[in-house]
Design a protein around this motif. Sequence first.
Motif, mmCIF file in Angstrom:
data_model
loop_
_atom_site.group_PDB
_atom_site.id
_atom_site.type_symbol
_atom_site.label_atom_id
_atom_site.label_comp_id
_atom_site.label_asym_id
_atom_site.label_seq_id
_atom_site.Cartn_x
_atom_site.Cartn_y
_atom_site.Cartn_z
ATOM 1 N N PRO A 11 -52.263 45.635 -57.918
ATOM 2 C CA PRO A 11 -50.982 45.555 -57.215
ATOM 3 C C PRO A 11 -51.057 46.317 -55.900
ATOM 4 C CG PRO A 11 -50.918 47.277 -58.857
ATOM 5 C CD PRO A 11 -52.287 46.683 -58.922
ATOM 6 N N SER A 12 -50.003 46.259 -55.139
ATOM 7 C CA SER A 12 -49.959 47.046 -53.919
ATOM 8 C C SER A 12 -50.010 48.520 -54.311
ATOM 9 C CB SER A 12 -48.651 46.762 -53.174
ATOM 10 O OG SER A 12 -47.569 47.182 -53.980
ATOM 11 N N PRO A 13 -50.548 49.360 -53.419
ATOM 12 C CA PRO A 13 -50.714 50.772 -53.759
ATOM 13 C C PRO A 13 -49.414 51.421 -54.232
ATOM 14 C CG PRO A 13 -51.842 50.275 -51.717
ATOM 15 C CD PRO A 13 -51.114 49.033 -52.116
ATOM 16 N N GLN A 14 -48.309 51.065 -53.616
ATOM 17 C CA GLN A 14 -47.052 51.703 -54.020
ATOM 18 C C GLN A 14 -46.704 51.344 -55.453
ATOM 19 O OE1 GLN A 14 -47.721 49.851 -51.418
ATOM 20 N NE2 GLN A 14 -46.330 50.186 -49.719
ATOM 21 N N GLY A 15 -47.097 50.126 -55.820
ATOM 22 C CA GLY A 15 -46.732 49.668 -57.161
ATOM 23 C C GLY A 15 -47.596 50.281 -58.235
ATOM 24 N N GLY A 16 -48.667 50.961 -57.832
ATOM 25 C CA GLY A 16 -49.622 51.440 -58.816
ATOM 26 C C GLY A 16 -49.189 52.671 -59.565
ATOM 27 N N PRO A 90 -50.964 40.924 -62.557
ATOM 28 C CA PRO A 90 -51.828 41.903 -61.877
ATOM 29 C C PRO A 90 -51.472 43.330 -62.275
ATOM 30 C CG PRO A 90 -50.735 40.455 -60.293
ATOM 31 C CD PRO A 90 -50.206 40.091 -61.627
ATOM 32 N N LEU A 91 -50.224 43.575 -62.619
ATOM 33 C CA LEU A 91 -49.838 44.924 -63.046
ATOM 34 C C LEU A 91 -50.557 45.329 -64.326
ATOM 35 C CD1 LEU A 91 -45.985 45.166 -62.432
ATOM 36 C CD2 LEU A 91 -47.798 46.435 -61.289
ATOM 37 N N ARG A 92 -50.843 44.356 -65.185
ATOM 38 C CA ARG A 92 -51.551 44.655 -66.440
ATOM 39 C C ARG A 92 -52.892 45.314 -66.125
ATOM 40 N NH1 ARG A 92 -51.618 46.859 -70.746
ATOM 41 N NH2 ARG A 92 -53.078 47.948 -69.428
ATOM 42 N N ARG A 93 -53.535 44.832 -65.041
ATOM 43 C CA ARG A 93 -54.873 45.351 -64.716
ATOM 44 C C ARG A 93 -54.819 46.648 -63.913
ATOM 45 N NH1 ARG A 93 -55.550 40.320 -61.907
ATOM 46 N NH2 ARG A 93 -54.685 38.947 -63.501
#
Lengths: 260, 332, 300
Positions: A11-16, A90-93
Amino acid sequence: MNQGGSHVCGPSPQGGTLFASNVTFAYGSGPAVVKNVSLMVPEGAAIGIVGESGSGKTTLASLLVGLLTPTTGNVAVGGQPWSKVGRGSPLRRAVQMVFQNPYAALNPHLSALRTVAEVYQCCGGFTKTEASERAQALLERVGISDQTQGKRPSGLSGGQCQRVGIARALAAGPAVIVADEPTSALDVSVQAQILNLLSDLRQEQGVGLVLVSHDLNVVSYLTERAIVMERGEVVEEGATTELLQKPTHPYTQRLIASIL
Amino acid sequence: MTEMLLRASNIAIEIAGLELVSNVDLEVDRGHSLGIVGETGSGKSLTCRAFAGLLSPIGGRISSGSLWVGRQDATSPDTHAKAALYGRVVSLVPQNSLMALNPLMRIGTHLTETIKALDADSVVQLKARAIDLLQRVGLPDPERILRQYPHQLSGGMRQRVMIALAIAGRPELLIADEPTTALDVSVQKDILELLRRLTHEENMALILISHDLGVVAAATQSVAVMYAGMVVERGPTDTVLRQPRHPYTQALLKARPTIGHTGRLMGIPGAPASPDTWPSGCRFAPRCPHADNRCDAKVPTLETIGGGHVGACHRLHESLVLDLSKKDLLSS
Amino acid sequence: MSTEITTADINVPGHVAVRRQIQPRRIELHVGVGLILAVVVACLVIPILDRTDPNALVALPLQPPSAEHPFGTDMVGRDVFIRVFTAGRLDIALAALGVLVPFISGTVIGTVVGASRRRLVDTVTMRLTDCVIAFPFVILVLVIVVIIGADTRIPLLPPGAASVLVAVWIVNWTTYARLARARTHVLRQEDFISAARLLGFSQARIVARHLLPSVWPTTATYAVADALVLVSLIAALPFLGAGIQPPTPEWGSIMYEGRGFLLQAWWISFTTAGVLLVLGTGVMLVVDALVSNPRRPRLP
């Protein structure tokens, strides 16, 4: 390998960012093994979780990566609770794990190369050849040479297996890696190699790290902040150096006094 | 005044035709404590199994060299003499000993069985002796513990029970193989303290095996460092750990992260060699930052450094002294 | 002290290399495979070399073994040697077919069900296997004979084979499914399966690439032993009037016919049983070797 844009499919860095709020967990109807724990892993930060056996630190790690679902409270990745993150998202990964037993962490039937290439193929949408090339480069980076890449776990040493496990986690382009006692099954000389590798990879790729360990020395080497757990509860938290040099909670003090 | 209790000279151990331990020279005096440090496959556990007479169950044997325990030749095939030796003169707390208690037997049964087998004098007051043993290893309320099953005890308590079993035959030498590895850090220290106290009170000698230099430093007077089946350095614990001379010992010390340490850790490149691929020269040479032609050609022998400190390295006398305050002396 | 150190500490820490050197089970595997191959090859080759019709009357009845008829002749004067090895072809083929289909279907079904996180799928499948197992097998075979009829034939196989095979297919997958499910439940706890799940791999991929390769060795071991049970079963069914019918040579019926002449002509039953015994011993040795094969090095 693609060092700069390491978030191949993340995901985007902020979303990580990984965020646990008031998490409590009990196995079945048993007593709570994690009690009301809140933890925030900012972008690229390294956080230590310290405690002895039975403190609930490994359970907390499983909760953070989404292998377990909290009884109350929730764990969110990029603002989404795990329950709303689908298998293919993608968040799962974005949150990956490195395990304690390096042999059990790898499929005994797959070579080091296949193990890592599979991740590129399935998560990154690369063709078989591309995935293979990327896997080769990544394995090379974590210190698995060409000759070793074709071997299965039974032909690798514990340290090599752990490197493959780290490469597999990295191939998914995670924002956070949760490492559960990554070196406690390894020899001292190999432990140093793995700790250095984790430290380098953090700097290169900006991946956040949650390090679960009973070994205060290891935690002090790799993390900036740490929490200390006793019987499922966080008894102390703060900057790692401060925590280890001026512990305030008696339990932390006892732990530090027992270091040989 | 010191009396030699165990003397191994030049012993080699093999299993299934493969030599796993070579040329080990070790001595333990009465009442003395020796630590053996090494990594996976260094042969430290195997060496101690040999000392405790427990090679045959795993298909191993001492293939050369001599081993004297007390005044007995432990390599002789005299089984009668061996029965008198093991458990009584030498006793072992095995690795994984937390799993070594029978889950279906009460602690009391474990103790009385062992006392019956080893300590003929105490058979008349079995229970009293069992309680006495549990008190010696610092377990509170021994009466209650005798009635309990292993799963009712914590790891630290089970380890104490294992030690009680090991000293039931009033041994002169206690061998503890990784006694604290499976325990929490806060319990680890108590167990080491117990071992130190016991050896003092009972005038026992102690051999403590560990992969952890910290454990050995905390509990022993002298130390032997093993690598790939050989002793590479040996001497008083303080000297060896403060002024290590063998590159492997130095590297091990630098590989440990410590609180407050900054900068990179110095790992040892590569992995410990396995017995079928041991090099013909110095076995550490492939991973050694100082190796030269001599190291590949010839196996170094133990040479005296002084004050009981010996090391097996071709470059031992070339001032490779590690100053532990200057961490980056030997960057790999 | 010696009493306490029994089995707890037999493995020398970390000596993967040592373990590789000591492999006493190799011999058993080789001998086992050798015995099986000997019987299989004999069954393939002997009827080709000696083209005597197994049903032809070649000599006087009840002749003891001789150079001409190594296993003697039976009560009507047929050559037992030819009959035994011709029968072997049929019995081995039936056993292979009867094992292969349930082995594959049962293993896949059990793994998929075991890996599924839906309770319902698991409950339904397991109750279904309960039903099948609870039903008396022999009655099931008889029912199937009635339903599909004794005339329905599978190409290349004699009459009666179809009903036996179908019955075995319907029943035997359940054991494989249960074994596979149990193994999958163990594997599900393993870290490498957790890792696959964290990577977001599809369920199909987890089953096919990560679970099945570790599940099938378990069910395969059972399959080998199952084949032997199946040979005995096929041999037993003619007693009930089902299964392969005389005069088609078949191990069970040969032994059955020889039963009445055990004292006068022991060779009819005993030579047949001997061949079966050699095959059975081979199979058991192979199973033994497979079960005790260490797959993964252990940590110190």
